[in-house]
Design a protein around this motif. Structure first.
Motif, PDB file in Angstrom:
ATOM      1  N   VAL A 181      35.855  45.864  26.256  1.00  0.00           N
ATOM      2  CA  VAL A 181      35.157  46.832  25.400  1.00  0.00           C
ATOM      3  C   VAL A 181      34.295  47.770  26.246  1.00  0.00           C
ATOM      4  CG1 VAL A 181      33.592  47.114  23.435  1.00  0.00           C
ATOM      5  CG2 VAL A 181      35.066  45.085  23.587  1.00  0.00           C
ATOM      6  N   GLU A 182      34.581  49.069  26.170  1.00  0.00           N
ATOM      7  CA  GLU A 182      33.774  50.043  26.901  1.00  0.00           C
ATOM      8  C   GLU A 182      32.581  50.437  26.029  1.00  0.00           C
ATOM      9  OE1 GLU A 182      35.114  54.218  27.795  1.00  0.00           O
ATOM     10  OE2 GLU A 182      34.915  53.495  29.863  1.00  0.00           O
ATOM     11  N   ILE A 183      31.387  50.306  26.595  1.00  0.00           N
ATOM     12  CA  ILE A 183      30.182  50.616  25.815  1.00  0.00           C
ATOM     13  C   ILE A 183      29.519  51.895  26.323  1.00  0.00           C
ATOM     14  CG2 ILE A 183      27.931  49.764  25.056  1.00  0.00           C
ATOM     15  CD1 ILE A 183      29.123  46.876  25.571  1.00  0.00           C
ATOM     16  N   LEU A 184      29.380  51.997  27.638  1.00  0.00           N
ATOM     17  CA  LEU A 184      28.873  53.249  28.214  1.00  0.00           C
ATOM     18  C   LEU A 184      30.071  54.112  28.576  1.00  0.00           C
ATOM     19  CD1 LEU A 184      25.991  51.972  30.544  1.00  0.00           C
ATOM     20  CD2 LEU A 184      25.873  52.718  28.142  1.00  0.00           C
ATOM     21  N   LYS A 185      30.038  55.374  28.111  1.00  0.00           N
ATOM     22  CA  LYS A 185      31.244  56.217  28.210  1.00  0.00           C
ATOM     23  C   LYS A 185      30.927  57.535  28.908  1.00  0.00           C
ATOM     24  CE  LYS A 185      32.796  54.128  23.905  1.00  0.00           C
ATOM     25  NZ  LYS A 185      32.877  54.304  22.445  1.00  0.00           N
ATOM     26  N   GLY A 186      30.376  57.417  30.104  1.00  0.00           N
ATOM     27  CA  GLY A 186      30.067  58.627  30.856  1.00  0.00           C
ATOM     28  C   GLY A 186      28.603  59.003  30.738  1.00  0.00           C
ATOM     29  N   ALA A 219      20.306  46.239  36.062  1.00  0.00           N
ATOM     30  CA  ALA A 219      19.740  45.011  36.639  1.00  0.00           C
ATOM     31  C   ALA A 219      20.816  44.119  37.242  1.00  0.00           C
ATOM     32  CB  ALA A 219      18.966  44.249  35.566  1.00  0.00           C
ATOM     33  N   GLY A 220      22.092  44.380  36.891  1.00  0.00           N
ATOM     34  CA  GLY A 220      23.189  43.639  37.529  1.00  0.00           C
ATOM     35  C   GLY A 220      23.641  42.401  36.787  1.00  0.00           C
ATOM     36  N   LYS A 221      23.499  42.385  35.479  1.00  0.00           N
ATOM     37  CA  LYS A 221      23.945  41.207  34.731  1.00  0.00           C
ATOM     38  C   LYS A 221      25.455  41.031  34.911  1.00  0.00           C
ATOM     39  CE  LYS A 221      23.129  38.625  30.608  1.00  0.00           C
ATOM     40  NZ  LYS A 221      22.686  38.523  29.229  1.00  0.00           N
ATOM     41  N   PRO A 222      25.861  39.815  35.342  1.00  0.00           N
ATOM     42  CA  PRO A 222      27.244  39.626  35.780  1.00  0.00           C
ATOM     43  C   PRO A 222      28.319  39.973  34.746  1.00  0.00           C
ATOM     44  CG  PRO A 222      25.910  37.756  36.458  1.00  0.00           C
ATOM     45  CD  PRO A 222      25.054  38.606  35.561  1.00  0.00           C
ATOM     46  N   GLU A 223      28.080  39.692  33.451  1.00  0.00           N
ATOM     47  CA  GLU A 223      29.201  39.920  32.531  1.00  0.00           C
ATOM     48  C   GLU A 223      29.469  41.399  32.232  1.00  0.00           C
ATOM     49  OE1 GLU A 223      26.521  37.849  31.677  1.00  0.00           O
ATOM     50  OE2 GLU A 223      26.228  37.925  29.492  1.00  0.00           O
ATOM     51  N   TYR A 224      28.569  42.279  32.672  1.00  0.00           N
ATOM     52  CA  TYR A 224      28.816  43.707  32.458  1.00  0.00           C
ATOM     53  C   TYR A 224      29.623  44.271  33.623  1.00  0.00           C
ATOM     54  CZ  TYR A 224      25.568  43.600  28.562  1.00  0.00           C
ATOM     55  OH  TYR A 224      24.964  43.322  27.373  1.00  0.00           O
ATOM     56  N   LYS A 225      30.728  44.918  33.305  1.00  0.00           N
ATOM     57  CA  LYS A 225      31.591  45.472  34.345  1.00  0.00           C
ATOM     58  C   LYS A 225      31.532  46.994  34.318  1.00  0.00           C
ATOM     59  CE  LYS A 225      33.064  41.384  35.487  1.00  0.00           C
ATOM     60  NZ  LYS A 225      31.897  40.714  36.092  1.00  0.00           N
ATOM     61  N   LEU A 261      14.764  58.713  42.595  1.00  0.00           N
ATOM     62  CA  LEU A 261      14.757  57.261  42.733  1.00  0.00           C
ATOM     63  C   LEU A 261      16.070  56.691  42.216  1.00  0.00           C
ATOM     64  CD1 LEU A 261      13.158  54.645  43.351  1.00  0.00           C
ATOM     65  CD2 LEU A 261      12.386  54.704  40.957  1.00  0.00           C
ATOM     66  N   LEU A 262      16.503  57.218  41.063  1.00  0.00           N
ATOM     67  CA  LEU A 262      17.710  56.693  40.428  1.00  0.00           C
ATOM     68  C   LEU A 262      18.572  57.832  39.935  1.00  0.00           C
ATOM     69  CD1 LEU A 262      19.093  54.035  39.170  1.00  0.00           C
ATOM     70  CD2 LEU A 262      17.990  54.778  37.038  1.00  0.00           C
ATOM     71  N   GLU A 263      19.842  57.754  40.265  1.00  0.00           N
ATOM     72  CA  GLU A 263      20.801  58.732  39.732  1.00  0.00           C
ATOM     73  C   GLU A 263      21.986  57.983  39.145  1.00  0.00           C
ATOM     74  OE1 GLU A 263      20.950  61.200  43.477  1.00  0.00           O
ATOM     75  OE2 GLU A 263      21.655  62.643  41.970  1.00  0.00           O
ATOM     76  N   VAL A 264      22.157  58.120  37.852  1.00  0.00           N
ATOM     77  CA  VAL A 264      23.313  57.514  37.179  1.00  0.00           C
ATOM     78  C   VAL A 264      24.288  58.645  36.900  1.00  0.00           C
ATOM     79  CG1 VAL A 264      24.097  56.194  35.185  1.00  0.00           C
ATOM     80  CG2 VAL A 264      21.800  55.796  36.122  1.00  0.00           C
ATOM     81  N   ARG A 265      25.524  58.500  37.428  1.00  0.00           N
ATOM     82  CA  ARG A 265      26.486  59.604  37.300  1.00  0.00           C
ATOM     83  C   ARG A 265      27.767  59.140  36.610  1.00  0.00           C
ATOM     84  NH1 ARG A 265      26.069  61.047  43.569  1.00  0.00           N
ATOM     85  NH2 ARG A 265      23.945  61.937  43.629  1.00  0.00           N
ATOM     86  N   ASP A 266      28.009  59.702  35.473  1.00  0.00           N
ATOM     87  CA  ASP A 266      29.262  59.483  34.724  1.00  0.00           C
ATOM     88  C   ASP A 266      29.590  57.983  34.618  1.00  0.00           C
ATOM     89  OD1 ASP A 266      31.516  60.228  33.283  1.00  0.00           O
ATOM     90  OD2 ASP A 266      32.780  60.262  35.071  1.00  0.00           O
ATOM     91  N   LEU A 267      28.611  57.200  34.228  1.00  0.00           N
ATOM     92  CA  LEU A 267      28.761  55.738  34.234  1.00  0.00           C
ATOM     93  C   LEU A 267      29.554  55.253  33.022  1.00  0.00           C
ATOM     94  CD1 LEU A 267      27.898  53.103  35.703  1.00  0.00           C
ATOM     95  CD2 LEU A 267      25.920  53.034  34.161  1.00  0.00           C
ATOM     96  N   HIS A 268      30.605  54.511  33.338  1.00  0.00           N
ATOM     97  CA  HIS A 268      31.394  53.841  32.303  1.00  0.00           C
ATOM     98  C   HIS A 268      31.262  52.338  32.537  1.00  0.00           C
ATOM     99  CE1 HIS A 268      33.847  57.364  30.806  1.00  0.00           C
ATOM    100  NE2 HIS A 268      33.278  57.863  31.913  1.00  0.00           N
ATOM    101  N   ALA A 269      30.889  51.615  31.510  1.00  0.00           N
ATOM    102  CA  ALA A 269      30.695  50.173  31.688  1.00  0.00           C
ATOM    103  C   ALA A 269      30.837  49.470  30.351  1.00  0.00           C
ATOM    104  CB  ALA A 269      29.310  49.884  32.282  1.00  0.00           C
ATOM    105  N   GLY A 270      31.106  48.189  30.429  1.00  0.00           N
ATOM    106  CA  GLY A 270      31.248  47.416  29.193  1.00  0.00           C
ATOM    107  C   GLY A 270      31.327  45.935  29.458  1.00  0.00           C
TER     108      GLY A 270
END
Lengths: 447, 267
Positions: free
Chosen positions: B25-30, B59-65, B12-21
């Motif tokens: 500021v990077e919060i998710l680092k792979g 969920a797609g919150k706009p301020e998260y890139k 259903l969901l596959e998250v692969r090497d996700l970097h986001a913040g």
């Protein structure tokens, strides 16, 4: 430098013609009031927004002063009920009195024949109702310091007179409709209303200002409401003028002991709109609640100038106004809650909240308190904010698109005022009108 | 279930090497995570590890890139969808801090949301009567007051009421992938049981749930199929329910030390 903007000659010329057009009968005092009012208008002219004039600090009426608006001597404008029903709220259960360009229209009005209730044209009342008219007409809305009220009073002729006798009540709302008809030249109308509620009487009155005209015109309205001991008046004022119109309305409310006054002001536009309301709680135990909702867009300007004077003890006043501003529109909120010496146990609160849909919209909100009594409870607040992004995201996370989410939030904001409208068909009308006005707004600013 | 889901065979969901913040500021680092229909996952971690970021990014919150990596949902790129499109496609976020919507009535809000979701699934809108019946059933199930329907969404609600309301909305909208962001925090034990009961009834072969939490307390009532430990933006260890109990006993420091000492971590 003159203290006021120059008075256009057209008003003086119109006044001479107006005077000669009046019927000969009628009491002398009304003639004198008109002449005094005109003289005062010539001295005062239209107010300026210059320094020191706190009453008009944020509203410049030069566009009104610079234009020429003619008195509607031709009272025969063709208007029918279907036209009016297309722009005004309507319910077959309401008694309706219609004025076209400020002139009474018997053909469009309902005859109100109820025991203890008198509803008639002011011109007739001045002749027939003698004492009560002389005691109240132009006594509460004084013209000494107000050019617009002076001008309205100079042209005092037609208008609504509502008198409910002691202990009587009007079961269904009374609807006063002031309609501006399409005219060849820019016109001015002088709507006038006097409501006298006898002791322990009850009535609901709706004052609607509507337009069938697409051209520029001026509405200069004055309303006086006198509420007897223990009486209850539920008053609604609908400003539904055309977008190019100028609307200046002055309302003066006088409250006796234990009386209850509820006012709801709904305003959707006009190029310049001014609502000047003053409520005088002149006896112990009286209370008033003033609710207001205004929607502006484009380059519209609205000025709510509201003064509540607590003169006696144990008075309660509540004021809740909300504005929704789009485009480059501007809203002004001013006025003071004044608590006189000795008006102990006064409980007063006023609040003006604004929702800005555009970065260029502007609010100048200055509610103030002046308190000269010791034992009182008073508060006030003013806010101006934009659509909350976190609320939009929350709604989108449930599957609503941006437009729907924004509409929900704006209508939710408006519902804080509209939910308080107690006349069900009127509330439905205003909710629909609000939704329609907001759909025309520039949604989708939120990302 | 949507037509798309029927055609889709993979996870259903596959998250692969996700970097986001947020901002710079990077919060998710792979971060890597795979969720299949029918599964309940718990993502646990200390404060600041990126738990809420993961929920909000999904969920797609706009301020998260998102700066790198990908998220595949039902075989397609999730990240290109707007938040409302994600909701229409079956993603639901139970907020850590539910938002108050003054003047927006719960019933109108939920009816509009369910209408939009059903329309997207190719189903008929419920009539007002059908909806009211359904809504009152779910309100009763969540042990909430029937007058909720007339109240403004979350306005004047206690913390516990807000969290219950999130789960109520979930069981009404019936998402395929429910993300519960710290739904247990601020709940007393009775409210926690009601919330857990709501989630357990909701579990099923056509749904998946990701519970993001700091504490293992909620997992006493909702038994997860998988537990993942999130530290500093990465999932450093995955296991079954026993991992949560081990964390409870030993604390997050134990995992951190284990990683620093070079111990092999499974993903």
């Amino acid at each position: 430098m003159p203290h006021a903007l120059a008075t256009p000659d057209s008003y003086l010329t119109d006044f001479r013609t107006f005077e000669t057009s009046l019927p000969d009968e009628g009491p002398d005092w009304i003639r004198e009031v008109r002449q005094q009012a005109l003289a005062r208008f010539r001295e005062l002219g239209f107010p300026t927004a210059r320094r020191g004039n706190e009453k008009w600090k944020y509203t410049n009426v030069r566009p009104i002063a610079d234009a020429t608006f003619s008195y509607p001597f031709d009272a025969g404008a063709e208007v029918n009920l279907a036209d009016i029903r297309s722009v005004a709220p309507w319910d077959d259960g309401w008694a309706t009195v219609v004025f076209v360009n400020g002139r009474y229209s018997p053909a469009l009005s309902t005859v109100v024949a109820l025991d203890g209730v008198r509803v008639t044209n002011l011109e007739e009342a001045v002749r027939a109702d003698g004492d009560v008219i002389e005691r109240h007409l132009a006594r509460h809305a004084t013209f000494e310091d107000d050019g617009f009220t002076a001008l309205n009073t100079a042209f005092l002729r037609d208008g609504a007179f509502v008198h409910v006798s002691e202990g009587e009540s009007l079961q269904s709302p009374l609807h006063l409709i002031f309609v501006t008809a399409e005219g060849a030249e820019p016109g001015v109308s002088y709507p006038r209303t006097l409501i006298v509620a006898g002791a322990r009487s009850e009535l609901t009155v709706i004052e609607s200002y509507v337009s069938l005209s697409s051209s520029r015109y001026l509405t200069d309205a004055v309303t006086e409401i006198v509420i007897g001991d223990g009486a209850q008046v539920d008053h609604y004022k609908l400003l539904l003028e055309s977008e190019g119109a100028f609307h200046v309305a002055t309302s003066r409310v006088y409250q006796s002991e234990d009386s209850v006054f509820t006012s709801t002001s709904y305003a959707r536009g006009a190029a310049i709109a001014r609502n000047d309301i003053r409520v005088l709680l002149d006896a112990p135990g009286s209370s008033c609640t003033l609710n207001g909702l205004y929607l502006t867009s484009g380059s519209q300007h609205i000025d709510n100038y509201i003064n509540i004077e607590h003169a006696k003890p144990h008075g309660t006043s509540r004021l809740f106004y909300k504005g929704i501003l789009d485009g480059e529109s501007k809203a002004v909120f001013g006025g003071t809650v004044l608590v006189q010496p000795g008006a102990d146990k006064t409980d007063a609160y006023q609040e003006d909240k604004n929702l800005l849909l555009s970065e260029k919209a502007e609010v100048a909100s200055k509610p103030s308190l002046e308190i000269y009594a010791d034992d009182v409870k008073c508060g006030h607040g003013a806010t101006a904010g934009t659509i909350a992004e976190d609320a939009i995201f929350y709604m989108r996370s449930r599957g609503l698109d941006v437009e729907t989410a924004t509409a929900f939030l704006i209508e939710g904001f408006a519902s804080g005022i509209l939910d308080k409208v107690r006349v069900q068909p009127l509330r439905a009308f205003l909710e629909k009108l609000t939704a329609k006005a907001l759909r025309g707004s520039r949604f989708g600013q939120a990302s | 279930m949507s037509a798309r889901a029927g055609n889709h065979k993979g996870p259903l969901l596959e998250v692969r090497d996700l970097h986001a913040g947020v901002g710079e500021v990077e919060i998710l680092k792979g971060l890597n995570l795979t969720v299949n229909l029918g599964e309940v996952h718990a993502v646990m971690g200390p404060n600041g590890s990126g738990k809420s970021t993961l929920a909000n990014v999904l969920a797609g919150k706009p301020e998260y890139k998102v700066t790198a990596g990908e998220v595949i949902y039902e075989g397609s790129n999730l990240l290109k969808l707007t938040p409302d499109k994600r909701a229409l496609n079956g993603i639901f976020l139970a907020f850590q801090y539910p938002v108050e919507l003054p003047g927006v009535r719960e019933r109108e809000f939920m009816k509009t949301a369910l209408d939009a979701i059903r329309e997207h699934r190719g189903l008929e809108k419920l009539s007002v009567r059908e909806f009211n019946k359904l809504f009152q059933e779910k309100i009763a199930q969540m042990e909430m007051s029937p007058d909720l329907v007339k109240r403004s969404v979350n306005e004047g609600f206690s913390g516990g009421e807000k969290k219950r309301n999130e789960i109520l909305q979930m069981v009404v909208l019936e998402p395929k992938l429910a993300l519960l962001d710290e739904t247990d925090s601020g709940l007393d034990i009775d409210a926690l049981k009601v919330v857990a009961n709501g989630v357990n009834k909701f579990r099923g072969p056509s749904r998946a749930i990701v519970i993001v939490t700091h504490y293992q307390r909620i997992l006493d009532y909702i038994t997860p199929d998988f537990v993942h430990v999130l530290i500093d933006g990465r999932i450093v260890r995955s296991g079954g329910h026993e991992l949560a109990l081990e964390l409870e006993a030993k604390g997050y420091e134990w995992i951190k030390e284990a990683i620093e000492s070079g111990e092999q971590v499974s993903v």
